[in-house]
Motif scaffolding. Structure first.
Motif, mmCIF file in Angstrom:
data_model
loop_
_atom_site.group_PDB
_atom_site.id
_atom_site.type_symbol
_atom_site.label_atom_id
_atom_site.label_comp_id
_atom_site.label_asym_id
_atom_site.label_seq_id
_atom_site.Cartn_x
_atom_site.Cartn_y
_atom_site.Cartn_z
ATOM 1 N N ALA A 229 1.109 -1.285 0.234
ATOM 2 C CA ALA A 229 -0.149 0.466 0.047
ATOM 3 C C ALA A 229 0.805 0.985 0.007
ATOM 4 O O ALA A 229 2.089 1.260 1.132
ATOM 5 C CB ALA A 229 -1.386 0.275 1.295
ATOM 6 N N LEU A 230 0.429 2.069 -1.038
ATOM 7 C CA LEU A 230 1.523 3.537 -1.144
ATOM 8 C C LEU A 230 0.596 4.457 -0.613
ATOM 9 O O LEU A 230 -0.452 4.903 -1.550
ATOM 10 C CB LEU A 230 1.822 2.900 -2.199
ATOM 11 N N SER A 231 1.051 4.860 0.587
ATOM 12 C CA SER A 231 0.631 6.501 0.618
ATOM 13 C C SER A 231 0.750 7.334 0.229
ATOM 14 O O SER A 231 1.534 8.306 0.052
ATOM 15 C CB SER A 231 0.859 6.778 2.567
ATOM 16 N N LEU A 232 0.234 7.597 -0.760
ATOM 17 C CA LEU A 232 0.517 8.781 -2.348
ATOM 18 C C LEU A 232 0.017 10.361 -1.601
ATOM 19 O O LEU A 232 1.203 11.352 -1.932
ATOM 20 C CB LEU A 232 0.236 8.730 -3.544
ATOM 21 N N HIS A 233 -1.556 10.038 -1.922
ATOM 22 C CA HIS A 233 -1.980 11.288 -1.199
ATOM 23 C C HIS A 233 -1.733 12.815 -1.936
ATOM 24 O O HIS A 233 -2.423 13.671 -1.604
ATOM 25 C CB HIS A 233 -1.162 11.554 0.352
ATOM 26 N N ALA A 234 -0.643 12.382 -2.449
ATOM 27 C CA ALA A 234 -0.970 14.063 -4.126
ATOM 28 C C ALA A 234 -0.996 13.188 -5.326
ATOM 29 O O ALA A 234 0.844 12.658 -6.004
ATOM 30 C CB ALA A 234 -0.426 14.667 -3.508
ATOM 31 N N ASP B 236 4.313 16.645 -7.749
ATOM 32 C CA ASP B 236 5.481 16.983 -6.702
ATOM 33 C C ASP B 236 5.800 18.241 -6.193
ATOM 34 O O ASP B 236 5.090 17.912 -4.439
ATOM 35 C CB ASP B 236 6.699 16.842 -7.456
ATOM 36 N N ASP B 237 4.720 18.676 -6.033
ATOM 37 C CA ASP B 237 4.684 20.606 -5.832
ATOM 38 C C ASP B 237 3.599 19.969 -4.131
ATOM 39 O O ASP B 237 4.405 20.669 -3.113
ATOM 40 C CB ASP B 237 4.217 21.582 -6.263
ATOM 41 N N LEU B 238 3.134 19.534 -4.358
ATOM 42 C CA LEU B 238 1.702 18.997 -3.139
ATOM 43 C C LEU B 238 2.250 18.595 -1.637
ATOM 44 O O LEU B 238 2.367 18.280 -1.407
ATOM 45 C CB LEU B 238 0.373 19.020 -3.675
ATOM 46 N N ARG B 239 3.127 16.919 -3.276
ATOM 47 C CA ARG B 239 2.580 15.819 -1.849
ATOM 48 C C ARG B 239 4.527 16.258 -1.763
ATOM 49 O O ARG B 239 5.174 15.799 -0.309
ATOM 50 C CB ARG B 239 3.747 14.434 -3.120
ATOM 51 N N PRO C 142 6.754 14.341 3.368
ATOM 52 C CA PRO C 142 8.296 14.967 3.233
ATOM 53 C C PRO C 142 9.390 14.158 2.407
ATOM 54 O O PRO C 142 10.179 14.266 1.757
ATOM 55 C CB PRO C 142 8.211 16.128 4.420
ATOM 56 N N VAL C 143 9.237 12.866 2.457
ATOM 57 C CA VAL C 143 10.380 12.165 1.695
ATOM 58 C C VAL C 143 10.129 12.424 0.590
ATOM 59 O O VAL C 143 11.068 12.036 -0.367
ATOM 60 C CB VAL C 143 9.678 11.104 2.925
ATOM 61 N N ASN C 144 8.922 12.701 -0.639
ATOM 62 C CA ASN C 144 8.582 12.795 -1.177
ATOM 63 C C ASN C 144 9.780 13.973 -1.950
ATOM 64 O O ASN C 144 10.436 13.983 -2.834
ATOM 65 C CB ASN C 144 7.357 14.138 -1.116
ATOM 66 N N VAL D 11 7.426 11.364 -7.273
ATOM 67 C CA VAL D 11 6.711 10.824 -7.167
ATOM 68 C C VAL D 11 6.668 9.875 -8.531
ATOM 69 O O VAL D 11 6.077 8.114 -8.129
ATOM 70 C CB VAL D 11 4.907 11.579 -7.824
ATOM 71 N N ALA D 12 7.361 10.460 -9.685
ATOM 72 C CA ALA D 12 7.654 8.909 -10.402
ATOM 73 C C ALA D 12 8.359 7.511 -10.136
ATOM 74 O O ALA D 12 8.183 7.229 -10.851
ATOM 75 C CB ALA D 12 8.443 10.298 -11.384
#
Length: 375
Positions: free
Chosen positions: A244-249, A252-255, A260-262, A267-268
């Motif tokens: 399960a990947l907690s993406l949430h956005a 990249d700007d919002l994520r 914060p680990v983004n 994202v890619a």
């Protein structure tokens, strides 16, 4: 909502150099051969390891004094060397007409963790913690705002499951089967940041009794905010758990802000690691997406998410945000949520909205710990 009686907590202990003491070794930290070796060192026959393991994993008995087929003198040694107390109940609440129960535990060193038992007509699921606190610092998560205390041991993870499996077996979950069938690593902490112990716990939970609890790997879900090297490592473990990947956005700007680990793995790159896992295991990846009002719920973000996931082995799990007290974050309105779902389905992406549980009992991850710490 109803609260069950409190049990006094154990005192905090520390190592001689001032660091927190390690959890005592427990049967669940060891495989069956290691249990036999330990008991042989205590002058006990090898069959005792299977006997005690059957009590713990097969009968869900955690108290050595209840193992009445063991000689009384043996029980004392077993309690000290194989079944020390790892979790002391602080609070246990029930809601949803008895279908949801949330437990708050104090560990041997005073750290607090939570786990949740959820009953459905066809299954019983435990949501477990893998760390005390969390170091990922996601701003909408109560646990993330509290910071990381420490990793849990393998046995501290497993003991949450065994305890709540016993609650289910005793009929403690209304309207559900008596046998625990699913485990999700979605409680406190980032599971892949405690990689070795989490994988050991998964293997032990899925090993047949008396080695382990006998769960199906396909009924275990391991979540991550996107620790790419650990995701790629997990793909090579020859496990068939759900990732399960907690993406949430989707951008990249919002994520960068929400997860914060983004800022380290974009994202890619995170999605590439997810697709590698799907390709190597044949398992569909669950994309977790908390719906946050006026933050990540815009139609254009639904469309972007749909483009990223179209044609992939992925399923979106939309999560109505369970806001924490005093937080500026709130759940998206239902019409916005429905439009988000519609756009994803139009893009050919499978999507469901998670069943909301535990709002009456501070059900969101970290809320009970925050309340206990503040009291």
């Amino acid at each position: 909502m109803r609260s069950l009686p409190l049990t006094p907590s154990r005192p905090v202990t520390a190592a001689s150099d001032g660091r927190p003491a390690l959890p005592p070794q427990h049967l669940a930290d060891l495989d069956l051969g290691q249990r036999q070796t330990l008991l042989a060192g205590l002058g006990q026959p090898a069959y005792r390891a299977k006997q005690i393991s059957t009590h713990y994993f097969g009968r869900l008995t955690r108290d050595p004094q209840a193992m009445t087929d063991l000689p009384a003198a043996v029980r004392a040694g077993v309690a000290e060397r194989l079944l020390p107390t790892l979790l002391t109940p602080v609070r246990e609440d029930a809601c949803d007409s008895g279908a949801t129960r949330k437990a708050l535990w104090r560990l041997h060193d005073g750290a607090l963790v939570e786990s949740v038992l959820m009953g459905y007509p066809d299954r019983v699921t435990v949501c477990v913690s893998s760390q005390a606190g969390c170091g990922m610092a996601c701003p909408f998560c109560a646990t993330g705002q509290a910071g990381l205390t420490r990793n849990l041991s393998t046995a501290e993870i497993i003991d949450q499951v065994v305890h709540l499996a016993g609650v289910a077996a005793a009929g403690g979950v209304t309207g559900s089967p008596p046998r625990l069938s699913h485990v999700v690593f979605m409680g406190m902490g980032e599971p892949l940041a405690n990689y070795g112990r989490v994988i050991a716990a998964v293997r032990r939970l899925c090993a047949p009794p008396p080695e382990g609890l006998g769960l199906s790997q396909r009924h275990v879900t391991v979540s991550t905010v996107g620790l790419v090297p650990a995701m790629r490592r997990l793909a090579g473990e020859d496990l068939s758990v759900t990732l399960a990947l907690s993406l949430h956005a989707p951008d990249d700007d919002l994520r960068d802000e929400l997860v914060p680990v983004n800022q380290r793995w974009k994202v890619a790159e995170v999605l590439d690691a997810a697709w590698e896992y799907a390709d190597r295991t044949g398992r569909r990846v669950s994309i977790e997406y908390a719906m946050i009002r006026d933050v990540n719920d815009q139609p254009w973000r639904a469309d972007l998410l749909g483009r990223l996931l179209a044609g992939r082995m992925a399923h979106v799990n939309l999560i109505p945000l369970n806001p924490t007290p005093g937080s500026r974050w709130d759940a998206s309105p239902k019409p916005i949520e429905r439009e988000f779902v519609r756009r994803l389905r139009t893009a050919g992406v499978a999507v469901t909205v998670r069943d909301t549980r535990g709002r009456e009992i501070d059900g969101a991850c970290g809320q009970l710990v925050a309340a206990e710490t503040a009291s």
